[in-house]
Design an enzyme around this catalytic site. Structure first.
Site, PDB file in Angstrom:
ATOM      1  N   SER A 218       0.837  -1.209   0.000  1.00 28.02           N
ATOM      2  CA  SER A 218       0.000   0.000   0.000  1.00 28.02           C
ATOM      3  C   SER A 218       0.861   1.244   0.000  1.00 28.02           C
ATOM      4  O   SER A 218       1.987   1.240   0.523  1.00 28.02           O
ATOM      5  CB  SER A 218      -0.901   0.012   1.238  1.00 28.02           C
ATOM      6  N   TYR A 231      -2.556  -0.236  10.249  1.00 26.52           N
ATOM      7  CA  TYR A 231      -2.608  -0.686   8.853  1.00 26.52           C
ATOM      8  C   TYR A 231      -1.320  -0.288   8.122  1.00 26.52           C
ATOM      9  O   TYR A 231      -0.715  -1.106   7.422  1.00 26.52           O
ATOM     10  CB  TYR A 231      -3.823  -0.063   8.169  1.00 26.52           C
TER      11      TYR A 231
END
Length: 325
Positions: A218, A231
């Site tokens: 990501s 995250y």
């Protein structure tokens, strides 16, 4: 003396340039507004999204605006002919789009999913529409036993395993570290890190030279995110895991790479953000909009196909919609 004179002239030049820019700034009444979000694909992609909040784990069928995964402009050319792929989080979003393109390139697909069987069935049907076989495997990737069983079932059904796509993820924002509970933190790490490790460990036992592992990283693992502490931590860990495992598996002939997407329209985000926030999702990207899954999936084909990336391992490929603003 020459050096002093040269330095003085350089400083004077700098001030002159500054004065010119200041004069331009002074006559500029207003900064130009950001341009229209960039559209550079075969079809036009959404620039804003309906206000909607989904209950986790998030079902694609419940989205008012369905993610685009079919990639009608993408023509297969047997890049993955007769290969077998296992995709976690394959029921929706990026996972579904990757499953479809893998099938279009000639692969059979095992689709792992948590609970959204309706979404998984739709992905299976999409793979079969491309003329390839698909199986569904339900379970939690944070369980080592499940990961072992998923790989075993894939090999039992298809006879081998050539590609692992570690894609399943848990994401839930918090604005304050003091609100990030142990349970929340544990669920994120167990899904995003333990799950990737367990599945890779299980897969490597069955993989031969020429196989590949592809991780979904990501942009948050590259740049961080103040509301996604846990995250972002896991995604940065996935990038490090990719580079480390790639070195370890070179003697086995197994390549390991990661794709690091920016904002992508999937059920993950409406199941995280408030309905109001969802409407503006992705507008912070340099292109001014979020990606659709079909815009990300070709990168997964590239990293899986030996004809495209036989000399690539340990790389993190950002697909984030540009840089700057």
């Amino acid at each position: 003396m020459k050096r002093q004179k040269s330095a003085a002239e350089a400083a004077k030049q700098g001030r002159r340039i500054q004065e010119e820019v200041d004069a331009i700034d002074a006559t500029t009444k207003a900064k130009p507004k950001p341009g229209k979000p960039m559209q550079a694909g075969e079809r036009e992609y959404p620039e804003k999204f309906p206000a909607q909040h989904l209950e986790k784990s998030g079902s694609e069928k419940d989205l008012k605006l369905k993610p685009m995964y079919e990639a009608p402009g993408y023509e297969g050319s047997s890049k993955l002919k007769d290969m077998v792929a296992l995709i976690t989080g394959g029921d929706s979003g990026i996972g579904r789009a990757v499953a479809v393109l893998y099938a279009r390139e000639g692969a059979d697909v095992a689709i792992c999913f948590l609970e959204e069987r309706g979404d998984a069935e739709k992905t299976k049907a999409a793979v079969e529409k491309e003329g390839r076989k698909a199986i569904l495997i339900q379970g939690d990737v944070s369980s080592a036993d499940f990961c072992n069983a998923a790989v075993e079932k894939t090999v039992a059904e298809f006879g081998k395993l050539d590609i692992l796509v570690n894609n399943a993820a848990f994401q839930e924002h918090t604005s304050d570290i003091l609100d990030l509970t142990d349970e929340h933190f544990d669920r994120t790490l167990k899904t995003n890190l333990y799950g990737y490790f367990y599945m890779a460990r299980a897969a490597v036992k069955e993989m031969q030279s020429g196989a590949s592992i592809i991780m979904t990283g990501s942009v948050t693992g590259l740049e961080g995110s103040k509301e996604l502490l846990d995250y972002s931590m896991t995604k940065g860990g996935i990038h490090a895991f990719t580079r480390s495992l790639s070195s370890q598996l070179i003697p086995k002939g197994i390549r390991v790479n990661a794709i690091a997407p920016g904002p992508v329209w999937t059920p993950l985000n409406p199941a995280d953000r408030s309905a109001e926030d969802v409407t503006e999702f992705g507008t912070c990207a340099a292109m001014g909009r979020a990606a659709q899954p079909e815009e990300i999936a070709p990168a997964f084909v590239f990293m899986a196909a030996p004809c495209c990336s036989s000399y690539i391992t340990g790389e993190i490929l950002p697909v984030i919609g540009g840089y700057g603003s």
